[in-house]
Write a protein that holds these residues in place. Structure first.
Motif, PDB file in Angstrom:
ATOM      1  N   LEU A  61       0.820  -1.202   0.000  1.00 53.14           N
ATOM      2  CA  LEU A  61       0.000   0.000   0.000  1.00 53.14           C
ATOM      3  C   LEU A  61       0.857   1.256   0.000  1.00 53.14           C
ATOM      4  CD1 LEU A  61      -2.878  -0.956   2.476  1.00 53.14           C
ATOM      5  CD2 LEU A  61      -2.845  -1.113  -0.018  1.00 53.14           C
ATOM      6  N   GLN A  62       1.910   1.279   0.788  1.00 50.90           N
ATOM      7  CA  GLN A  62       2.760   2.464   0.838  1.00 50.90           C
ATOM      8  C   GLN A  62       3.511   2.676  -0.483  1.00 50.90           C
ATOM      9  OE1 GLN A  62       2.446   4.816   3.201  1.00 50.90           O
ATOM     10  NE2 GLN A  62       0.802   3.390   3.730  1.00 50.90           N
ATOM     11  N   LYS A  63       3.888   1.580  -1.139  1.00 48.06           N
ATOM     12  CA  LYS A  63       4.506   1.702  -2.464  1.00 48.06           C
ATOM     13  C   LYS A  63       3.514   2.313  -3.447  1.00 48.06           C
ATOM     14  CE  LYS A  63       7.377   0.949  -5.958  1.00 48.06           C
ATOM     15  NZ  LYS A  63       6.503   1.314  -7.088  1.00 48.06           N
ATOM     16  N   LEU A  64       2.265   1.930  -3.323  1.00 53.94           N
ATOM     17  CA  LEU A  64       1.245   2.449  -4.219  1.00 53.94           C
ATOM     18  C   LEU A  64       0.981   3.931  -3.954  1.00 53.94           C
ATOM     19  CD1 LEU A  64      -0.502   1.537  -6.524  1.00 53.94           C
ATOM     20  CD2 LEU A  64      -2.253   0.830  -4.890  1.00 53.94           C
ATOM     21  N   THR A  75       3.185   6.042  -3.081  1.00 55.05           N
ATOM     22  CA  THR A  75       4.298   6.687  -3.777  1.00 55.05           C
ATOM     23  C   THR A  75       4.052   6.750  -5.283  1.00 55.05           C
ATOM     24  OG1 THR A  75       5.863   5.927  -2.096  1.00 55.05           O
ATOM     25  CG2 THR A  75       6.782   6.579  -4.218  1.00 55.05           C
ATOM     26  N   ASP A  76       3.479   5.688  -5.838  1.00 59.08           N
ATOM     27  CA  ASP A  76       3.207   5.653  -7.279  1.00 59.08           C
ATOM     28  C   ASP A  76       2.154   6.685  -7.677  1.00 59.08           C
ATOM     29  OD1 ASP A  76       5.054   3.672  -7.741  1.00 59.08           O
ATOM     30  OD2 ASP A  76       3.611   2.033  -7.638  1.00 59.08           O
ATOM     31  N   TYR A  77       1.130   6.850  -6.843  1.00 51.26           N
ATOM     32  CA  TYR A  77       0.120   7.874  -7.127  1.00 51.26           C
ATOM     33  C   TYR A  77       0.756   9.262  -7.129  1.00 51.26           C
ATOM     34  CZ  TYR A  77      -4.319   5.286  -7.215  1.00 51.26           C
ATOM     35  OH  TYR A  77      -5.371   4.483  -7.570  1.00 51.26           O
ATOM     36  N   ALA A  78       1.606   9.533  -6.139  1.00 53.75           N
ATOM     37  CA  ALA A  78       2.260  10.836  -6.058  1.00 53.75           C
ATOM     38  C   ALA A  78       3.165  11.074  -7.261  1.00 53.75           C
ATOM     39  CB  ALA A  78       3.059  10.929  -4.756  1.00 53.75           C
ATOM     40  N   ARG A  79       3.928  10.054  -7.636  1.00 50.21           N
ATOM     41  CA  ARG A  79       4.822  10.175  -8.794  1.00 50.21           C
ATOM     42  C   ARG A  79       4.012  10.418 -10.064  1.00 50.21           C
ATOM     43  NH1 ARG A  79       5.461   6.917 -12.603  1.00 50.21           N
ATOM     44  NH2 ARG A  79       4.401   5.265 -11.432  1.00 50.21           N
ATOM     45  N   SER A  80       2.891   9.734 -10.202  1.00 47.25           N
ATOM     46  CA  SER A  80       2.049   9.912 -11.387  1.00 47.25           C
ATOM     47  C   SER A  80       1.493  11.324 -11.468  1.00 47.25           C
ATOM     48  CB  SER A  80       0.907   8.889 -11.367  1.00 47.25           C
ATOM     49  OG  SER A  80       1.401   7.575 -11.519  1.00 47.25           O
ATOM     50  N   ASN A  97     -11.311   4.497   9.002  1.00 46.58           N
ATOM     51  CA  ASN A  97     -10.256   3.556   8.616  1.00 46.58           C
ATOM     52  C   ASN A  97     -10.376   3.144   7.153  1.00 46.58           C
ATOM     53  OD1 ASN A  97      -9.239   3.655  11.177  1.00 46.58           O
ATOM     54  ND2 ASN A  97     -10.059   1.680  11.826  1.00 46.58           N
ATOM     55  N   ARG A  98     -11.600   2.902   6.686  1.00 40.95           N
ATOM     56  CA  ARG A  98     -11.776   2.474   5.298  1.00 40.95           C
ATOM     57  C   ARG A  98     -11.365   3.575   4.321  1.00 40.95           C
ATOM     58  NH1 ARG A  98     -17.091   1.297   6.926  1.00 40.95           N
ATOM     59  NH2 ARG A  98     -17.919   2.323   5.058  1.00 40.95           N
ATOM     60  N   ALA A  99     -11.441   4.826   4.769  1.00 39.20           N
ATOM     61  CA  ALA A  99     -11.045   5.950   3.913  1.00 39.20           C
ATOM     62  C   ALA A  99      -9.582   6.326   4.088  1.00 39.20           C
ATOM     63  CB  ALA A  99     -11.923   7.163   4.217  1.00 39.20           C
ATOM     64  N   ARG A 100      -8.887   5.684   5.017  1.00 37.35           N
ATOM     65  CA  ARG A 100      -7.509   6.060   5.332  1.00 37.35           C
ATOM     66  C   ARG A 100      -6.596   6.005   4.100  1.00 37.35           C
ATOM     67  NH1 ARG A 100      -5.116   6.121  10.267  1.00 37.35           N
ATOM     68  NH2 ARG A 100      -6.857   4.902  11.120  1.00 37.35           N
ATOM     69  N   PHE A 101      -6.738   4.958   3.298  1.00 39.42           N
ATOM     70  CA  PHE A 101      -5.875   4.789   2.135  1.00 39.42           C
ATOM     71  C   PHE A 101      -6.098   5.912   1.121  1.00 39.42           C
ATOM     72  CE2 PHE A 101      -4.622   1.994  -1.675  1.00 39.42           C
ATOM     73  CZ  PHE A 101      -3.280   2.289  -1.518  1.00 39.42           C
ATOM     74  N   ILE A 116      -3.268   8.615  -0.075  1.00 40.68           N
ATOM     75  CA  ILE A 116      -2.946   8.845  -1.490  1.00 40.68           C
ATOM     76  C   ILE A 116      -3.109  10.313  -1.836  1.00 40.68           C
ATOM     77  CG2 ILE A 116      -3.855   8.469  -3.824  1.00 40.68           C
ATOM     78  CD1 ILE A 116      -4.249   5.525  -3.010  1.00 40.68           C
ATOM     79  N   TYR A 117      -4.238  10.892  -1.446  1.00 37.39           N
ATOM     80  CA  TYR A 117      -4.437  12.312  -1.748  1.00 37.39           C
ATOM     81  C   TYR A 117      -3.350  13.176  -1.105  1.00 37.39           C
ATOM     82  CZ  TYR A 117      -5.855  17.073  -1.394  1.00 37.39           C
ATOM     83  OH  TYR A 117      -5.813  18.445  -1.440  1.00 37.39           O
ATOM     84  N   GLY A 118      -3.032  12.908   0.150  1.00 34.77           N
ATOM     85  CA  GLY A 118      -2.022  13.701   0.846  1.00 34.77           C
ATOM     86  C   GLY A 118      -0.672  13.648   0.159  1.00 34.77           C
ATOM     87  N   ALA A 119      -0.268  12.455  -0.277  1.00 33.95           N
ATOM     88  CA  ALA A 119       1.021  12.304  -0.956  1.00 33.95           C
ATOM     89  C   ALA A 119       1.013  13.005  -2.309  1.00 33.95           C
ATOM     90  CB  ALA A 119       1.350  10.828  -1.129  1.00 33.95           C
ATOM     91  N   MET A 120      -0.098  12.925  -3.027  1.00 36.88           N
ATOM     92  CA  MET A 120      -0.206  13.601  -4.315  1.00 36.88           C
ATOM     93  C   MET A 120      -0.136  15.114  -4.143  1.00 36.88           C
ATOM     94  SD  MET A 120      -3.202  11.229  -5.991  1.00 36.88           S
ATOM     95  CE  MET A 120      -3.431  12.213  -7.454  1.00 36.88           C
ATOM     96  N   ARG A 121      -0.837  15.620  -3.145  1.00 38.48           N
ATOM     97  CA  ARG A 121      -0.839  17.063  -2.915  1.00 38.48           C
ATOM     98  C   ARG A 121       0.557  17.563  -2.553  1.00 38.48           C
ATOM     99  NH1 ARG A 121      -3.219  20.448  -5.076  1.00 38.48           N
ATOM    100  NH2 ARG A 121      -5.335  19.910  -4.420  1.00 38.48           N
TER     101      ARG A 121
END
Length: 370
Positions: free
Chosen positions: A138-141, A143-148, A191-195, A199-204
């Motif tokens: 999940l954490q790798k993913l 990172t992938d969202y942010a990179r994208s 918790n279900r929305a945590r992921f 993802i949004y936080g890393a992208m921002r």
């Protein structure tokens, strides 16, 4: 007096020239994950048709996140250059371009080489088991969202949209029907929305405060044990607090090919299928809310814009049949030609999404001429 659907509105710092958006429709036209000439032509045609905002079909945040080689992914070497060309063509016609980012979850390709994880263990078919994603995966993913998102910004896209609907990975985290986790990613909606929040936080953080980021959000799963309205509104309010720029409200998740579909057949007098969901969301947040699904007449579009707080409406299937619909309605207000047969969701014989009904009509006319 100018119709309200042709007035501009703001998404973040962007001015969108009208309130008629092209919603993401999977093009099925990539060449081994790469943007093809047919995809470029597809979006050029849409842009010339008058949509003020165009959201691309889903693009994988890595090659392993896709459902097939015909789905674009963001990690191939010349992606930025290819997207720059596409963005320039769309911008030339006056439209804004957002890229929809995705991980297909339990809908990834069945061939070797694709990711084999989902929110929880799930068997898809006789010989395809998706395991519960580990925290490392999940954490790798994330990172992938942010990179994208960064790659999309480098390519000149005006923004990105996180796809969290329609049964793909993020939707499966949000829905209690698929999320069976017992760790911090399962259970209550926080918790279900945590992921999604991660993802949004890393992208921002990676793409910057002035880059537009939105989400396609599932107000309901349209099935038993669905995400609840109060849960959906909680997530949307929380994303707004964190700086999200817009929300496109959809519904429905399909994993098994059942008739419960996120692309329902529109019957007479049943336009604006998910407007009640979008209206409730728009009343709870101050950022723009876009309502998708079932708009077939300009009268219904104007009614929705006048009587609710939604900012815009978006079209999928009608723009496959008539990519110039936004321009056509300026002089001809007859309903969209789309008959809502859903054939376009399965019609890719030309190497790109096409209108099945229109092609059938053309073939019939050709046979009659003989």
């Amino acid at each position: 007096m100018q119709n309200s659907m042709y007035s501009s509105f703001q998404i973040g710092k962007l001015t969108i020239p009208n309130r008629l958006a092209a919603s993401a429709m999977f093009e099925n036209g990539a060449e081994n994950g790469r943007i093809s000439p047919k995809i470029v032509e597809h979006y050029e045609t849409l842009a010339k048709g008058g949509a003020g905002l165009i959201i691309t079909g889903m693009q994988g945040v890595r090659a392993k996140a896709c459902n097939a080689p015909v789905m674009v992914h963001t990690e191939y070497e010349t992606y930025v250059q290819d997207m720059q060309k596409l963005a320039a063509i769309v911008h030339k016609e006056g439209a804004k371009l957002f890229v929809q980012l995705q991980h297909c979850g339990a809908k990834t390709g069945k061939a070797e080489g694709y990711d084999r994880f989902s929110v929880s263990d799930v068997q898809m078919g006789d010989d395809c088991l998706y395991h519960e994603a580990t925290k490392e995966e999940l954490q790798k993913l994330v990172t992938d969202y942010a990179r994208s998102a960064v790659r999309c910004r480098q390519a000149g896209a005006d923004g990105v949209q996180i796809h969290a609907a329609h049964g793909f990975l993020l939707n499966s985290f949000l829905s209690p029907s698929t999320n069976k986790r017992t760790d911090e990613y399962g259970g209550k909606i926080e918790n279900r929305a945590r992921f999604v929040f991660e993802i949004y936080g890393a992208m921002r953080e990676a793409a910057g405060k002035d880059f537009a980021i939105g989400i396609k959000f599932p107000f309901s799963d349209l099935k038993e044990n669905s995400i609840l309205p109060e849960e959906s509104l909680y997530v949307c309010r929380e994303l707004e607090k964190r700086g999200l720029d817009f929300i496109e409200v959809s519904a429905g998740m399909v994993l098994d090919g059942s008739s419960a579909s996120f692309s329902p057949v529109i019957r007479e007098n049943t336009e604006a299928t998910f407007l009640p969901f979008a209206s409730l969301t728009a009343a709870e947040v101050s950022i723009p809310v876009i309502s998708v699904c079932g708009y077939r007449s300009p009268a219904m579009v104007e009614k929705a814009l006048a009587e609710t707080k939604i900012a815009a409406v978006s079209f999928g299937r009608p723009l496959v049949r008539e990519p110039d619909l936004p321009l056509r309605w300026k002089k001809d207000t007859s309903p969209a030609a789309c008959i809502s047969c859903n054939g376009c969701c399965k019609s890719f014989a030309d190497g790109i999404i096409t209108c099945h009904a229109e092609k059938a009509e053309q073939n019939k006319k050709e046979r009659e001429k003989k």
